[in-house]
Design a protein around this motif. Structure first.
Motif, short mmCIF file in Angstrom:
data_model
loop_
_atom_site.label_atom_id
_atom_site.label_comp_id
_atom_site.label_asym_id
_atom_site.label_seq_id
_atom_site.Cartn_x
_atom_site.Cartn_y
_atom_site.Cartn_z
N LYS A 1 0.86 -1.18 0.00
CA LYS A 1 0.00 0.00 0.00
C LYS A 1 0.89 1.23 0.00
N LEU A 2 0.60 2.17 -0.89
CA LEU A 2 1.50 3.30 -1.11
C LEU A 2 1.10 4.51 -0.26
N PRO A 3 2.06 5.35 0.08
CA PRO A 3 1.72 6.61 0.76
C PRO A 3 0.88 7.49 -0.15
N SER A 4 0.01 8.28 0.45
CA SER A 4 -0.95 9.06 -0.34
C SER A 4 -0.71 10.57 -0.27
N VAL A 5 0.10 11.03 0.67
CA VAL A 5 0.26 12.46 0.90
C VAL A 5 1.15 13.08 -0.18
N ALA A 6 0.78 14.29 -0.62
CA ALA A 6 1.57 15.00 -1.62
C ALA A 6 3.01 15.18 -1.14
N GLY A 7 3.95 14.96 -2.05
CA GLY A 7 5.36 15.10 -1.73
C GLY A 7 6.07 13.79 -1.49
N THR A 8 5.31 12.69 -1.25
CA THR A 8 5.94 11.38 -1.06
C THR A 8 6.24 10.75 -2.42
N TRP A 9 7.33 10.01 -2.48
CA TRP A 9 7.80 9.40 -3.73
C TRP A 9 8.18 7.94 -3.43
N PRO A 10 7.19 7.03 -3.39
CA PRO A 10 7.50 5.62 -3.16
C PRO A 10 8.04 4.97 -4.43
N ALA A 11 8.84 3.95 -4.25
CA ALA A 11 9.39 3.26 -5.43
C ALA A 11 9.83 1.85 -5.07
N ILE A 12 9.66 0.95 -6.03
CA ILE A 12 10.27 -0.37 -6.02
C ILE A 12 11.16 -0.40 -7.25
N TRP A 13 12.47 -0.52 -7.07
CA TRP A 13 13.37 -0.33 -8.20
C TRP A 13 14.65 -1.13 -8.03
N LEU A 14 15.42 -1.20 -9.11
CA LEU A 14 16.68 -1.92 -9.10
C LEU A 14 17.77 -1.06 -9.72
N LEU A 15 18.99 -1.24 -9.20
CA LEU A 15 20.17 -0.59 -9.76
C LEU A 15 21.22 -1.64 -10.08
N GLY A 16 22.04 -1.34 -11.09
CA GLY A 16 23.14 -2.24 -11.41
C GLY A 16 24.06 -2.39 -10.21
N LYS A 17 24.44 -3.62 -9.92
CA LYS A 17 25.29 -3.91 -8.77
C LYS A 17 26.64 -3.21 -8.84
N ASN A 18 27.04 -2.82 -10.04
CA ASN A 18 28.36 -2.20 -10.23
C ASN A 18 28.33 -0.68 -10.13
N ILE A 19 27.21 -0.09 -9.64
CA ILE A 19 27.13 1.36 -9.54
C ILE A 19 28.15 1.89 -8.53
N THR A 20 28.71 3.05 -8.84
CA THR A 20 29.64 3.71 -7.94
C THR A 20 28.86 4.54 -6.93
N GLU A 21 28.82 4.09 -5.68
CA GLU A 21 28.14 4.79 -4.59
C GLU A 21 29.07 4.77 -3.38
N SER A 22 29.67 5.88 -3.08
CA SER A 22 30.65 5.94 -2.01
C SER A 22 30.06 5.47 -0.68
N GLY A 23 30.66 4.43 -0.09
CA GLY A 23 30.23 3.93 1.20
C GLY A 23 29.11 2.93 1.15
N ALA A 24 28.46 2.73 -0.04
CA ALA A 24 27.36 1.78 -0.14
C ALA A 24 27.90 0.35 -0.08
N TYR A 25 27.01 -0.60 0.23
CA TYR A 25 27.45 -1.98 0.49
C TYR A 25 28.23 -2.57 -0.68
N TRP A 26 27.65 -2.52 -1.89
CA TRP A 26 28.32 -3.16 -3.02
C TRP A 26 29.61 -2.44 -3.39
N GLU A 27 29.66 -1.14 -3.11
CA GLU A 27 30.90 -0.39 -3.33
C GLU A 27 32.01 -0.95 -2.43
N THR A 28 31.66 -1.23 -1.17
CA THR A 28 32.66 -1.75 -0.23
C THR A 28 33.07 -3.17 -0.56
N GLN A 29 32.27 -3.87 -1.37
CA GLN A 29 32.60 -5.24 -1.77
C GLN A 29 33.37 -5.29 -3.09
N GLY A 30 33.74 -4.12 -3.60
CA GLY A 30 34.56 -4.07 -4.79
C GLY A 30 33.82 -4.03 -6.11
#
Length: 244
Positions: A1-30
């Motif tokens: 069930k999604l939030p209904s109030v204006a300004g909320t931005w719910p999402a179910i999404w995926l990112l490539g495991k090789n994305i460069t994100e400083s400090g993120a889990y997959w970044e720390t795993q190389g």
């Protein structure tokens, strides 16, 4: 069930495991070797800023510049926030398809970089491109998640394939005429009870079974419906479709 109030931005999404994100889990795993959008992004579910549509979107850059593929189906704010829905991604070596409640939202071929490993995110952001201005009186809201399931496709037996393909509906979403295609059905008659998303019976019809049944939907209001099919041999099926 999604939030209904204006300004909320719910999402179910995926990112490539090789994305460069400083400090993120997959970044720390190389794995952090590629920036966005070269890593690829798959948005299984995002409402539009007015919360009247559900979007299915891909973002990528495979050397030809930034590209995206986005499509949507209508879903009201009250329906999305008050009732459970199933948001799904079917992904194989040939193509990718995004669904809501078995209704196809969008699809595209499995091109680079979508042949690499991805990880899933479920979150609510505030403001931004699809959140919009935050309601000044905002205090709290939430996205409720009943389950997250991941399946790996396996080969089906001939009998299982025939059962899966026994009944099909098209087009889905539909406007005026729904075609119910029946395969390998030996019953003489079928009763169709139509139920709306709130559980109200809005139609009862009987048909002589044939290869297909044309069901008039022009009088129905927009929304999701369940068609309960009862055949004269005692078998039952339930189909779900979206009326636009």
């Amino acid at each position: 069930k999604l939030p209904s109030v204006a300004g909320t931005w719910p999402a179910i999404w995926l990112l490539g495991k090789n994305i460069t994100e400083s400090g993120a889990y997959w970044e720390t795993q190389g794995y952090g070797t590629t920036g966005w959008p070269w890593c690829g992004e798959i948005d299984i579910m995002e409402p539009n800023i007015d919360k009247t549509l559900i979007l299915g979107t891909w973002h990528w850059d495979n050397g030809s510049g930034y590209q995206y593929n986005s499509a949507s189906v209508p879903l009201s704010n009250s329906e999305a926030s008050q009732n459970w829905h199933v948001y799904a991604l079917e992904w194989n070596e040939d193509d990718m398809k995004v669904y809501i409640d078995d209704i196809l939202v969008n699809q595209m071929p499995t091109i680079d970089p979508f042949n690499e490993e991805f990880y899933i995110l479920l979150n609510v952001a505030m403001g931004g491109g699809l959140g919009g201005p935050i309601d000044p009186s905002f205090t709290s809201d939430q996205m409720e998640i009943d389950y997250v399931r991941i399946y790996q496709r396996s080969a089906l037996s001939v009998d299982e394939v025939e059962q899966v393909d026994a009944i099909k509906v098209s087009p889905n979403p539909v406007r005026d005429q729904l075609n119910i295609e029946l395969k390998n059905n030996l019953s003489e008659n079928v009763d169709i009870k139509l139920i709306d998303i709130n559980g109200r019976v809005v139609g009862n019809d009987s048909f002589k079974t044939s290869a297909s049944i044309n069901y008039n939907t022009s009088h129905l209001q927009s929304g999701f419906y369940f068609a309960h099919l009862t055949f004269s041999d005692g078998t039952n099926n339930v189909l779900k479709f979206l009326k636009q």
